[in-house]
Design a protein around this motif. Structure first.
Motif, PDB file in Angstrom:
ATOM      1  N   VAL A 134      19.903 -75.888  43.637  1.00  0.00           N
ATOM      2  CA  VAL A 134      20.799 -76.536  44.600  1.00  0.00           C
ATOM      3  C   VAL A 134      21.916 -77.235  43.833  1.00  0.00           C
ATOM      4  O   VAL A 134      21.667 -77.836  42.780  1.00  0.00           O
ATOM      5  CB  VAL A 134      20.025 -77.561  45.468  1.00  0.00           C
ATOM      6  N   SER A 135      23.113 -77.129  44.354  1.00  0.00           N
ATOM      7  CA  SER A 135      24.243 -77.843  43.753  1.00  0.00           C
ATOM      8  C   SER A 135      24.908 -78.696  44.826  1.00  0.00           C
ATOM      9  O   SER A 135      24.908 -78.353  46.006  1.00  0.00           O
ATOM     10  CB  SER A 135      25.238 -76.864  43.135  1.00  0.00           C
ATOM     11  N   PHE A 136      25.463 -79.817  44.387  1.00  0.00           N
ATOM     12  CA  PHE A 136      26.130 -80.746  45.306  1.00  0.00           C
ATOM     13  C   PHE A 136      27.073 -81.619  44.499  1.00  0.00           C
ATOM     14  O   PHE A 136      27.018 -81.656  43.271  1.00  0.00           O
ATOM     15  CB  PHE A 136      25.101 -81.608  46.050  1.00  0.00           C
ATOM     16  N   MET A 137      27.937 -82.336  45.207  1.00  0.00           N
ATOM     17  CA  MET A 137      28.876 -83.228  44.552  1.00  0.00           C
ATOM     18  C   MET A 137      28.400 -84.671  44.754  1.00  0.00           C
ATOM     19  O   MET A 137      28.040 -85.063  45.869  1.00  0.00           O
ATOM     20  CB  MET A 137      30.275 -83.030  45.139  1.00  0.00           C
ATOM     21  N   ASP A 138      28.395 -85.440  43.669  1.00  0.00           N
ATOM     22  CA  ASP A 138      27.985 -86.845  43.779  1.00  0.00           C
ATOM     23  C   ASP A 138      29.184 -87.709  44.184  1.00  0.00           C
ATOM     24  O   ASP A 138      30.289 -87.197  44.384  1.00  0.00           O
ATOM     25  CB  ASP A 138      27.321 -87.326  42.489  1.00  0.00           C
ATOM     26  N   VAL A 139      28.968 -89.033  44.311  1.00  0.00           N
ATOM     27  CA  VAL A 139      30.043 -89.923  44.777  1.00  0.00           C
ATOM     28  C   VAL A 139      31.192 -90.034  43.777  1.00  0.00           C
ATOM     29  O   VAL A 139      32.290 -90.428  44.133  1.00  0.00           O
ATOM     30  CB  VAL A 139      29.503 -91.331  45.141  1.00  0.00           C
ATOM     31  N   ALA A 140      30.955 -89.667  42.506  1.00  0.00           N
ATOM     32  CA  ALA A 140      32.008 -89.689  41.490  1.00  0.00           C
ATOM     33  C   ALA A 140      32.735 -88.339  41.416  1.00  0.00           C
ATOM     34  O   ALA A 140      33.487 -88.090  40.471  1.00  0.00           O
ATOM     35  CB  ALA A 140      31.415 -90.043  40.131  1.00  0.00           C
ATOM     36  N   ASN A 141      32.515 -87.499  42.410  1.00  0.00           N
ATOM     37  CA  ASN A 141      33.136 -86.163  42.482  1.00  0.00           C
ATOM     38  C   ASN A 141      32.771 -85.265  41.304  1.00  0.00           C
ATOM     39  O   ASN A 141      33.581 -84.457  40.853  1.00  0.00           O
ATOM     40  CB  ASN A 141      34.656 -86.260  42.638  1.00  0.00           C
ATOM     41  N   ASN A 142      31.553 -85.409  40.811  1.00  0.00           N
ATOM     42  CA  ASN A 142      31.023 -84.528  39.771  1.00  0.00           C
ATOM     43  C   ASN A 142      30.008 -83.591  40.404  1.00  0.00           C
ATOM     44  O   ASN A 142      29.185 -84.012  41.221  1.00  0.00           O
ATOM     45  CB  ASN A 142      30.330 -85.337  38.663  1.00  0.00           C
ATOM     46  N   TRP A 143      30.076 -82.324  39.999  1.00  0.00           N
ATOM     47  CA  TRP A 143      29.087 -81.369  40.492  1.00  0.00           C
ATOM     48  C   TRP A 143      27.765 -81.593  39.785  1.00  0.00           C
ATOM     49  O   TRP A 143      27.715 -81.757  38.573  1.00  0.00           O
ATOM     50  CB  TRP A 143      29.546 -79.926  40.256  1.00  0.00           C
TER      51      TRP A 143
END
Length: 158
Positions: A134-143
């Motif tokens: 699974v991939s997603f973006m964190d609150v710091a806009n990092n994948w």
């Protein structure tokens, strides 16, 4: 023979029909023929039997899904993004073998006991047999990429 009749009706309907409304009526009447009706009843019975088998299978091991926030996964990622988490659930009673039955009997008659740190499993468990990344973006806009997070396939395992 019924297919030939159906094709003939379709060709005649196409030649004789003056509007598009007439064609569906002729097709519908051909589907209501006695032979089509008998086949339909057989198909309904087969579908009903298959549904009954599926209902038994629904109690069995299967993959479920749940939409969750990444931060609710408990992995320490700070992200409000929603992902679909797949997990395995269900009973594996239909997959019990002689070993499982014997172990159940020995546990019941206290020939084998559970200790505080050692639990004996007397039945197969519904578990993932393969996983998805699974991939997603964190609150710091990092994948962020997490491997083996979600169940891809489920099966009763011993």
């Amino acid at each position: 023979m019924i297919k030939l009749l159906y094709v003939c009706l379709l060709e005649n309907a196409t030649l004789e029909a003056h509007s598009d409304d007439e064609l569906p009526d002729i097709l519908f009447r051909s589907e209501r023929s006695p032979e089509a009706s008998a086949k339909s009843k057989k198909n309904k019975k087969s579908a009903s039997r298959a549904k009954e088998k599926n209902n038994d299978g629904e109690k069995g091991c299967r993959r479920q899904s749940l939409r969750v926030r990444v931060r609710d996964l408990g992995l320490g990622f700070d992200s409000d993004e929603l992902i679909t988490f797949f997990y395995c659930s269900g009973s594996c009673q239909q997959h019990r073998n002689i070993y499982d039955v014997t172990l159940t009997s020995l546990l019941k008659h206290k020939r084998i006991t559970h200790s505080a740190h050692d639990r004996v499993s007397n039945h197969p468990c519904c578990r993932p047999t393969s996983y998805m990344n699974v991939s997603f973006m964190d609150v710091a806009n990092n994948w962020q990429f997490v491997s083996h997070l979600s169940a891809a396939n489920c099966r009763c395992v011993r």
